[in-house]
Every structure is written in structure tokens, then in C-alpha cells.
Scaffold this motif. Sequence first.
Motif, PDB file in Angstrom:
ATOM      1  N   ALA A  24       0.831  -1.205   0.000  1.00 14.52           N
ATOM      2  CA  ALA A  24       0.000   0.000   0.000  1.00 14.52           C
ATOM      3  C   ALA A  24       0.865   1.255   0.000  1.00 14.52           C
ATOM      4  CB  ALA A  24      -0.930  -0.007   1.204  1.00 14.52           C
ATOM      5  N   THR A  25       1.968   1.219   0.744  1.00 17.81           N
ATOM      6  CA  THR A  25       2.858   2.383   0.792  1.00 17.81           C
ATOM      7  C   THR A  25       3.498   2.644  -0.569  1.00 17.81           C
ATOM      8  OG1 THR A  25       3.329   2.013   3.129  1.00 17.81           O
ATOM      9  CG2 THR A  25       4.898   3.359   1.905  1.00 17.81           C
ATOM     10  N   VAL A  26       3.878   1.567  -1.278  1.00 16.11           N
ATOM     11  CA  VAL A  26       4.420   1.737  -2.629  1.00 16.11           C
ATOM     12  C   VAL A  26       3.376   2.394  -3.535  1.00 16.11           C
ATOM     13  CG1 VAL A  26       5.292   0.542  -4.678  1.00 16.11           C
ATOM     14  CG2 VAL A  26       5.975  -0.223  -2.391  1.00 16.11           C
ATOM     15  N   SER A  27       2.148   1.910  -3.459  1.00 19.64           N
ATOM     16  CA  SER A  27       1.070   2.470  -4.264  1.00 19.64           C
ATOM     17  C   SER A  27       0.854   3.942  -3.950  1.00 19.64           C
ATOM     18  CB  SER A  27      -0.218   1.683  -4.033  1.00 19.64           C
ATOM     19  OG  SER A  27      -1.283   2.239  -4.759  1.00 19.64           O
ATOM     20  N   HIS A  28       0.843   4.275  -2.658  1.00 18.28           N
ATOM     21  CA  HIS A  28       0.624   5.667  -2.263  1.00 18.28           C
ATOM     22  C   HIS A  28       1.788   6.550  -2.687  1.00 18.28           C
ATOM     23  CE1 HIS A  28      -2.849   4.259  -0.297  1.00 18.28           C
ATOM     24  NE2 HIS A  28      -2.327   3.916   0.874  1.00 18.28           N
ATOM     25  N   ALA A  29       2.995   6.005  -2.664  1.00 15.20           N
ATOM     26  CA  ALA A  29       4.160   6.800  -3.072  1.00 15.20           C
ATOM     27  C   ALA A  29       4.046   7.218  -4.530  1.00 15.20           C
ATOM     28  CB  ALA A  29       5.446   6.007  -2.850  1.00 15.20           C
ATOM     29  N   PHE A  30       3.542   6.314  -5.359  1.00 16.09           N
ATOM     30  CA  PHE A  30       3.428   6.634  -6.776  1.00 16.09           C
ATOM     31  C   PHE A  30       2.164   7.420  -7.109  1.00 16.09           C
ATOM     32  CE2 PHE A  30       6.782   3.527  -7.223  1.00 16.09           C
ATOM     33  CZ  PHE A  30       7.507   4.012  -8.313  1.00 16.09           C
ATOM     34  N   SER A  31       1.097   7.192  -6.360  1.00 13.94           N
ATOM     35  CA  SER A  31      -0.156   7.902  -6.659  1.00 13.94           C
ATOM     36  C   SER A  31      -0.197   9.292  -6.061  1.00 13.94           C
ATOM     37  CB  SER A  31      -1.363   7.096  -6.143  1.00 13.94           C
ATOM     38  OG  SER A  31      -1.420   7.142  -4.713  1.00 13.94           O
ATOM     39  N   ALA A  59      -1.680   3.654 -12.651  1.00 10.91           N
ATOM     40  CA  ALA A  59      -0.996   4.179 -11.474  1.00 10.91           C
ATOM     41  C   ALA A  59      -0.200   5.428 -11.814  1.00 10.91           C
ATOM     42  CB  ALA A  59      -0.079   3.113 -10.883  1.00 10.91           C
ATOM     43  N   ARG A  60       0.458   5.406 -13.000  1.00 11.85           N
ATOM     44  CA  ARG A  60       1.202   6.596 -13.401  1.00 11.85           C
ATOM     45  C   ARG A  60       0.254   7.766 -13.600  1.00 11.85           C
ATOM     46  NH1 ARG A  60       3.937   2.861 -16.702  1.00 11.85           N
ATOM     47  NH2 ARG A  60       2.939   3.647 -18.590  1.00 11.85           N
ATOM     48  N   ALA A  61      -0.932   7.481 -14.133  1.00 12.50           N
ATOM     49  CA  ALA A  61      -1.901   8.555 -14.335  1.00 12.50           C
ATOM     50  C   ALA A  61      -2.329   9.153 -13.001  1.00 12.50           C
ATOM     51  CB  ALA A  61      -3.120   8.025 -15.093  1.00 12.50           C
ATOM     52  N   LEU A  62      -2.533   8.292 -12.001  1.00  7.64           N
ATOM     53  CA  LEU A  62      -2.881   8.790 -10.671  1.00  7.64           C
ATOM     54  C   LEU A  62      -1.752   9.644 -10.104  1.00  7.64           C
ATOM     55  CD1 LEU A  62      -4.563   5.653  -9.065  1.00  7.64           C
ATOM     56  CD2 LEU A  62      -5.654   7.856  -9.560  1.00  7.64           C
ATOM     57  N   ALA A  63      -0.529   9.244 -10.353  1.00  6.07           N
ATOM     58  CA  ALA A  63       0.612   9.968  -9.797  1.00  6.07           C
ATOM     59  C   ALA A  63       0.701  11.379 -10.354  1.00  6.07           C
ATOM     60  CB  ALA A  63       1.900   9.211 -10.109  1.00  6.07           C
ATOM     61  N   THR A  64       0.269  11.571 -11.578  1.00  7.02           N
ATOM     62  CA  THR A  64       0.370  12.893 -12.199  1.00  7.02           C
ATOM     63  C   THR A  64      -0.981  13.584 -12.332  1.00  7.02           C
ATOM     64  OG1 THR A  64       0.138  11.885 -14.387  1.00  7.02           O
ATOM     65  CG2 THR A  64       2.378  12.173 -13.558  1.00  7.02           C
ATOM     66  N   SER A  65      -2.049  12.936 -11.895  1.00 11.84           N
ATOM     67  CA  SER A  65      -3.413  13.436 -12.065  1.00 11.84           C
ATOM     68  C   SER A  65      -3.717  13.690 -13.537  1.00 11.84           C
ATOM     69  CB  SER A  65      -3.623  14.723 -11.248  1.00 11.84           C
ATOM     70  OG  SER A  65      -3.448  14.477  -9.883  1.00 11.84           O
ATOM     71  N   ARG A  66      -3.182  12.838 -14.409  1.00  5.37           N
ATOM     72  CA  ARG A  66      -3.384  12.980 -15.836  1.00  5.37           C
ATOM     73  C   ARG A  66      -3.850  11.660 -16.435  1.00  5.37           C
ATOM     74  NH1 ARG A  66       2.301  16.024 -17.286  1.00  5.37           N
ATOM     75  NH2 ARG A  66       1.849  18.022 -16.266  1.00  5.37           N
ATOM     76  N   ALA A  67      -4.453  11.776 -17.634  1.00  2.00           N
ATOM     77  CA  ALA A  67      -4.884  10.583 -18.359  1.00  2.00           C
ATOM     78  C   ALA A  67      -3.739   9.947 -19.122  1.00  2.00           C
ATOM     79  CB  ALA A  67      -5.997  10.951 -19.332  1.00  2.00           C
ATOM     80  N   ASN A  68      -2.650  10.691 -19.302  1.00  2.00           N
ATOM     81  CA  ASN A  68      -1.509  10.218 -20.091  1.00  2.00           C
ATOM     82  C   ASN A  68      -1.952   9.875 -21.515  1.00  2.00           C
ATOM     83  OD1 ASN A  68       1.324   9.920 -19.874  1.00  2.00           O
ATOM     84  ND2 ASN A  68       1.108   7.699 -20.012  1.00  2.00           N
ATOM     85  N   ALA A  69      -2.825  10.720 -22.055  1.00  2.00           N
ATOM     86  CA  ALA A  69      -3.335  10.526 -23.416  1.00  2.00           C
ATOM     87  C   ALA A  69      -3.726  11.877 -23.986  1.00  2.00           C
ATOM     88  CB  ALA A  69      -4.549   9.593 -23.412  1.00  2.00           C
ATOM     89  N   ILE A  70      -3.678  11.986 -25.306  1.00  2.00           N
ATOM     90  CA  ILE A  70      -4.225  13.160 -25.981  1.00  2.00           C
ATOM     91  C   ILE A  70      -5.263  12.686 -26.990  1.00  2.00           C
ATOM     92  CG2 ILE A  70      -2.055  14.415 -25.686  1.00  2.00           C
ATOM     93  CD1 ILE A  70      -1.717  14.197 -28.748  1.00  2.00           C
TER      94      ILE A  70
END
Length: 345
Positions: A24-31, A59-70
Motif C-alpha cells: 500500500a505504501t508503494v502504491s501511495h508513493a506513486f499515486s 498508477a502513473r496517471a494517478l501519480a500525475t493526475s493525468r490521463a496520459n493521453a491526448i
Amino acid sequence: MPQLPSPAKPTIGDVAAKAGVTKATVSHAFSGRRPISEATKARVFAAAEELQWLPSASARALATSRANAIGIVLARDPEIIASDTFFPAFIAGVEAVLGKAEVALVLQVAGSRDAEERAYRAMASGRADGVIILDLHHADWRVPYVHQLGLHAVVLGAYDDPSPFTCVRTDDASPTTDLIEHLRSQGHTRIAHVAGPLDYVHSRVRARAYLSAVGNADLLAEGDFGAASGRDRTAELLALPDPPTAIVYANDTMAIAGLSYARSIGLSVPDDLAVAGFDDDHLSAHLSPALTTVATDPIERGRVCAEALLADIAGEPARTIQLDCNRLQLRASTQVHPTLQGEER
């Protein structure tokens, strides 16, 4: 020969064990959704790097608050899209940039304004971080609408109204004028133009350049970029009591259809009728006769638009980019026989 088993891919559990924390800590670190000390984050990120573990795209999208798409929304008839080689090449240019950045492309075809609005709302609701706006219309509603939705955007075309977005512009007028001058140098005085839909900004720019060069609209016809309209407008022009001796088309698809029709009724190209297109379709140089056209480099246009949009999403200020990518390609379809050179036609 027996194959060796593939090495197991590292998991979030491996990273957690390496860093001495829970999964969970790993997940929270990235999100970034839960407060975690900088020291713990550093251990997690170091463990992930050492193990060469990457979080999932979500998870990467959560970390940046982005969809990582255009996104790109195309409001054209699918049959027109299929026959026009600009779009696949443009998309290839976009993907060349997005692939390196590991950003996805969301492509949607919309058949009505309501469908377009729904598509842009879906993008703004999390499907995409920004959009590329193509096929600009006169008084285009999409630019203010996309701005109201809070989406990042890049506009391709000559958008002259106030805009908060980066605009990638090209000069479509000069190549049209150059084509007219070339045809006049071959002795042509009755030069027609088969335009694309005149609600499109680029169609209007080319048509205005044509009108400025020839002085009147007697031989201006409007097509829809499709082959059938190219053939039909050509038939109408050639049925006139005083038909044109040269036709400039707004794209190569219409030009190729027009050339084919002219030959089917017994005309010789270019001796009886000179034909020129726009876009430099991959087949145009291999026709008989080879088609005079304007190479527009849609791959470069796509690349520049994608780079500009990613820069905008990253926080860079909006700007105007003037792209010099149009090149006149003079070929046999407009080169009259030497014995006719200089004669008024």
C-alpha cells in the motif's frame, strides 16, 4: 530444443520488500494520494529503479493526475477520411512523438455536432489531457468550447480569432498562387479551381488565393475532398461552352478523379487539359502523367502539433508556430508539349 523460462517480472510486492514497506505504501508513493515522508518515498523510488519496476499506466496517471493521453476528434465522413491520405500520415507524425513519450492517442470520429461535443466532454472528463483541433471552420465553435471545458489544446490552421491555445499555422495561399503562375507560364488563361468545402479555413484560404490570382469566380467549383465530387465538378466544368484548359484541385484525391474523367472523354493530359492537386498523395508521382501537386508534409505537421501539445500540458505558454512545409512539385500533368509552349490557351 527446450526454451529457458523467462525471468519473472518484478512486482509491487518485490518493491515493497526491497524498500521495507507495505505494498500500500508503494502504491501511495506513486499515486501521491496519501502523505508519505520524503525519506520513505526515496526508498520506494530507489527500490523500484533498482528492480526496474514500473507502475501500471493507471498508477502513473494517478501519480500525475493525468490521463496520459491526448485526443483527436474527426468530424468527417469516414469514406472521405479513408480516401484522403493526409490523415494517416498526420496520425503517424503524432504517434512518432507520443510513442517516445509513452502517451496514448484517443481518436474518435463524430458524425454530428452533438457527437463532437460529447466526445470533447468525454476527453475533458478524464479520457485525455488535451486535444489537437483539426479542419478549422470559419467561426469555429470548438476553440471556445474546448477552452470552457478546461482542456489543453493545439489548433492546426489559420485561426485568426483570439485564442488561448498554441496555433500551428501554414501558408496555403502562396502555393496556390505559385500553381496559377506556373499554369499561366504554360499559356493557360482559363484556369479553374475545384475547392474543398468552403466552410473549412484551409479551403477558403486556397480559394481566396485563386480568386486573387485569376480575378473572378467564373470557374470556381466546390467539392467535398472525395473522388466522386472531383469527378462530378470536372464533368460540369468541361461541359461549359468555354471550358477551362487547366484545373487546380484542393487535394490529390479529387485531382486524380478529375484526371481520370478527362481522359475517359478523350482529352489528353496535359495537352488538352492541365491538372494539378494539393497534398502530394503517395500515388501522385506514379500516375501517367505524374501529377503536379503541393507536398504538405502531414507527418511533420503531426509531429509539431504533438510536441506543442505536450509542451502546453507541461505548462509552457501558448504561442504561434509558423510551419514552412509546403513544397510545389511540378510534374508532367501540367507541362505542355514544347511545340505548344507559350501559346495562349
